[in-house]
Design an enzyme around this catalytic site. Structure first.
Site, PDB file in Angstrom:
ATOM      1  N   ASP A 181     -64.369 -23.182  12.085  1.00 60.24           N
ATOM      2  CA  ASP A 181     -66.186 -22.588  11.371  1.00 60.24           C
ATOM      3  C   ASP A 181     -66.386 -22.140   9.823  1.00 60.24           C
ATOM      4  OD1 ASP A 181     -64.043 -20.749  11.238  1.00 60.24           O
ATOM      5  OD2 ASP A 181     -64.813 -18.844  11.461  1.00 60.24           O
ATOM      6  N   GLY A 221     -55.798 -15.226   9.946  1.00 62.54           N
ATOM      7  CA  GLY A 221     -54.958 -15.270  11.511  1.00 62.54           C
ATOM      8  C   GLY A 221     -54.255 -16.952  11.195  1.00 62.54           C
ATOM      9  N   ARG A 248     -53.203  -9.181   6.833  1.00 60.11           N
ATOM     10  CA  ARG A 248     -54.570  -8.966   6.632  1.00 60.11           C
ATOM     11  C   ARG A 248     -54.561  -7.334   5.718  1.00 60.11           C
ATOM     12  NH1 ARG A 248     -57.372 -11.916  10.058  1.00 60.11           N
ATOM     13  NH2 ARG A 248     -56.991 -12.185  11.838  1.00 60.11           N
ATOM     14  N   ARG A 266     -43.926 -29.808  -2.130  1.00 59.90           N
ATOM     15  CA  ARG A 266     -43.102 -31.006  -2.437  1.00 59.90           C
ATOM     16  C   ARG A 266     -44.420 -31.492  -3.305  1.00 59.90           C
ATOM     17  NH1 ARG A 266     -40.290 -33.142   2.764  1.00 59.90           N
ATOM     18  NH2 ARG A 266     -38.612 -31.328   2.697  1.00 59.90           N
ATOM     19  N   ALA A 289     -65.055 -29.475  32.704  1.00 61.13           N
ATOM     20  CA  ALA A 289     -65.568 -28.877  32.973  1.00 61.13           C
ATOM     21  C   ALA A 289     -67.492 -28.988  33.335  1.00 61.13           C
ATOM     22  CB  ALA A 289     -65.204 -27.705  31.577  1.00 61.13           C
ATOM     23  N   ARG A 331     -64.900 -16.724  19.054  1.00 66.94           N
ATOM     24  CA  ARG A 331     -66.444 -15.094  18.755  1.00 66.94           C
ATOM     25  C   ARG A 331     -67.691 -15.507  17.873  1.00 66.94           C
ATOM     26  NH1 ARG A 331     -62.601 -11.569  16.769  1.00 66.94           N
ATOM     27  NH2 ARG A 331     -61.386 -11.726  19.085  1.00 66.94           N
ATOM     28  N   ASP A 349     -60.511 -21.669  15.054  1.00 64.80           N
ATOM     29  CA  ASP A 349     -61.703 -22.233  14.836  1.00 64.80           C
ATOM     30  C   ASP A 349     -62.641 -23.272  14.569  1.00 64.80           C
ATOM     31  OD1 ASP A 349     -61.421 -19.734  16.591  1.00 64.80           O
ATOM     32  OD2 ASP A 349     -61.733 -18.920  14.400  1.00 64.80           O
ATOM     33  N   ASP A 358     -62.175 -17.801   6.126  1.00 65.52           N
ATOM     34  CA  ASP A 358     -63.166 -18.109   5.052  1.00 65.52           C
ATOM     35  C   ASP A 358     -63.421 -16.435   4.137  1.00 65.52           C
ATOM     36  OD1 ASP A 358     -63.739 -16.357   7.186  1.00 65.52           O
ATOM     37  OD2 ASP A 358     -66.131 -16.496   7.853  1.00 65.52           O
ATOM     38  N   THR A 360     -57.446 -22.242  10.455  1.00 65.88           N
ATOM     39  CA  THR A 360     -57.969 -21.877  11.177  1.00 65.88           C
ATOM     40  C   THR A 360     -58.296 -22.928  12.391  1.00 65.88           C
ATOM     41  OG1 THR A 360     -59.401 -19.837  11.653  1.00 65.88           O
ATOM     42  CG2 THR A 360     -60.444 -21.604  10.193  1.00 65.88           C
TER      43      THR A 360
HETATM   44  P1  ATP Z   1     -59.585 -15.643  10.069  1.00 71.71           P
HETATM   45  O1  ATP Z   1     -60.275 -17.104  10.699  1.00 71.71           O
HETATM   46  O2  ATP Z   1     -58.392 -16.042  11.272  1.00 71.71           O
HETATM   47  O3  ATP Z   1     -59.761 -14.504  10.243  1.00 71.71           O
HETATM   48  P2  ATP Z   1     -59.432 -14.895   7.745  1.00 71.71           P
HETATM   49  O4  ATP Z   1     -58.720 -15.424   6.125  1.00 71.71           O
HETATM   50  O5  ATP Z   1     -61.081 -14.899   8.096  1.00 71.71           O
HETATM   51  O6  ATP Z   1     -58.317 -15.752   8.700  1.00 71.71           O
HETATM   52  P3  ATP Z   1     -59.547 -12.204   7.072  1.00 71.71           P
HETATM   53  O7  ATP Z   1     -58.584 -11.455   7.198  1.00 71.71           O
HETATM   54  O8  ATP Z   1     -60.827 -11.872   6.914  1.00 71.71           O
HETATM   55  O9  ATP Z   1     -59.675 -13.480   7.809  1.00 71.71           O
HETATM   56  O10 ATP Z   1     -59.043 -12.092   5.247  1.00 71.71           O
HETATM   57  C1  ATP Z   1     -57.885 -12.358   4.911  1.00 71.71           C
HETATM   58  C2  ATP Z   1     -57.577 -11.171   3.998  1.00 71.71           C
HETATM   59  O11 ATP Z   1     -58.434 -11.550   2.269  1.00 71.71           O
HETATM   60  C3  ATP Z   1     -57.856  -9.475   4.192  1.00 71.71           C
HETATM   61  O12 ATP Z   1     -57.184  -9.218   5.212  1.00 71.71           O
HETATM   62  C4  ATP Z   1     -58.274  -9.443   2.250  1.00 71.71           C
HETATM   63  O13 ATP Z   1     -57.224  -8.833   1.984  1.00 71.71           O
HETATM   64  C5  ATP Z   1     -58.741 -10.802   2.116  1.00 71.71           C
HETATM   65  N1  ATP Z   1     -60.691 -10.526   2.026  1.00 71.71           N
HETATM   66  C6  ATP Z   1     -61.276 -10.517   2.686  1.00 71.71           C
HETATM   67  N2  ATP Z   1     -62.802  -9.793   2.383  1.00 71.71           N
HETATM   68  C7  ATP Z   1     -62.479  -9.899   1.252  1.00 71.71           C
HETATM   69  C8  ATP Z   1     -63.102  -9.737  -0.137  1.00 71.71           C
HETATM   70  N3  ATP Z   1     -63.900  -8.916  -0.284  1.00 71.71           N
HETATM   71  N4  ATP Z   1     -62.278  -8.728  -1.217  1.00 71.71           N
HETATM   72  C9  ATP Z   1     -61.263  -8.726  -1.361  1.00 71.71           C
HETATM   73  N5  ATP Z   1     -60.318  -9.267  -0.512  1.00 71.71           N
HETATM   74  C10 ATP Z   1     -60.752  -9.822   0.814  1.00 71.71           C
END
Ligand code: ATP
Length: 328
Positions: free
Chosen positions: A134, A15, A76, A29, A191, A176, A132, A107, A130
């Site tokens: 988190d 995201g 993703r 840079r 709040a 979430r 969140d 993560d 992110t």
């Molecule tokens: P957000 O916090 O916004 O969800 P995020 O980085 O956690 O961000 P994800 O959709 O969980 O978002 O992961 C981003 C991308 O990382 C996935 O679409 C995938 O391509 C890659 N990825 C996640 N887990 C794995 C895994 N176990 N092995 C290989 N690639 C992965």
């Protein structure tokens, strides 16, 4: 600094969050400062697999520090979850003589980076992007501060309507699994109650507390609800419950949604992104790999990616208490 590395790549994944552009700029840079080539990868791991690369110079990243989202685009990628996909990504990096990869994301993106490193021994470095907040190993992720300001601004506006009409508003914010946005923005927006995934307030206590506020003279109330609040009811079910069990309020719902992820990054996020970008590149040049850069005790710090992925952030108990006292 290492004399060996001559070329790095940077991508944004998962995201989007405000401050990602500022972080890309800082990575590019810092590379330029150290006379290293930098390549931008479009659409996260998808672009890595398709070889969607563009050389970036210090001038390529002008005018973006104040822009939300990510000009490299984010995605993703299902294919990157497969061995074949990652093999293609590796071949593309080798073909371009790229020797290290900075991943700006959450993560999930870090999990992908770690898997990639384990398979191909390719140096990776994470920057936590992110809203969140988190991710373990940093007190602030990129975009968290901006999102808080956006949410507080929205609460202030909703409050105007709530107080003009004796209304009770349930306001849903992102989160979430964690309640950092709800708790911080809830306190800042005054709040009356804050419902978060970490704590089960209970429906009866919620109604009791709102009734108490009313009998002590409050004519309007705002309840902040994190998406994944522990009570387990969605915001419309909460509204129905309170409607049926409380009198004298016109109960409304406002779901803030994706507007929380957009907008110009705050001053805090721009500075944080700049610091993280510098730290990420210089750490790779110093031979560090498989880390995430983070802010701890006011300083830049490295946390092993594995720990950043597995570690859990904790809700600040002092803030919970402050929130309780403020709703008196
Ligand atoms: P957000 O916090 O916004 O969800 P995020 O980085 O956690 O961000 P994800 O959709 O969980 O978002 O992961 C981003 C991308 O990382 C996935 O679409 C995938 O391509 C890659 N990825 C996640 N887990 C794995 C895994 N176990 N092995 C290989 N690639 C992965």
């Amino acid at each position: 600094m290492s004399e060996n590395i001559k070329k790095l790549a940077v991508l944004t994944s998962g995201g989007d969050s405000p401050g990602m552009n500022a972080a890309i700029r800082a990575v590019v840079r810092t590379c330029a400062y150290h006379n290293i080539e930098c390549v931008g990868v479009y659409r996260g791991y998808e672009g890595l697999i398709e070889g969607d690369f563009e050389p970036l110079t210090a001038r390529s990243v002008k005018g973006i520090i104040n822009k939300g989202g990510t000009f490299l685009k984010s995605a993703r990628s299902k294919t990157f979850r497969t061995k074949e996909g990652r093999e293609k990504a590796y071949q593309n990096l080798k073909k371009e003589n790229i020797e290290g990869l900075v991943v700006i994301g959450g993560d999930g993106s870090f999990t992908g980076a770690l898997v990639f490193n384990t398979e191909f021994n390719f140096p990776v470095m994470g920057i936590p992007g992110t809203i969140d907040n988190d991710i373990y190993g940093t007190t602030h992720t990129l975009g968290f501060d901006t999102a808080l300001n956006t949410v507080v601004d929205a609460i202030d506006k909703i409050r105007d309507t709530a107080s003009s009409h004796n209304r009770l508003f349930f306001v849903e914010v992102m989160g979430r699994d964690v309640g950092h946005i709800a708790l911080n923005a809830g306190i800042a927006g005054g709040a009356e109650e804050i419902l978060i995934p970490e704590e089960d307030l209970g429906l009866d206590r919620l109604v009791e507390s709102l009734n108490r506020s009313k009998t002590t003279g409050k004519t309007s109330s705002i309840v902040i609800v994190a998406e994944g609040d522990k009570i387990g009811k969605n915001i419309f079910e909460l509204k129905d419950y309170v409607d049926q069990n409380m009198e004298g309020y016109d109960v409304r719902v406002s779901v803030l949604g994706h507007m929380q992820r957009g907008g110009a990054p705050s001053c805090f996020d721009r500075v944080l992104a700049s610091r993280m970008g510098v730290k990420a590149v210089e750490s790779i040049l110093e031979g560090e790999t498989n880390y995430m850069v983070g802010l701890m005790h006011g300083k830049m710090q490295l946390t092993p990616l594995e720990k950043a992925i597995k570690g859990k952030t904790k809700i600040n108990l002092e803030l919970l208490r402050v929130s309780d006292i403020m709703s008196t």
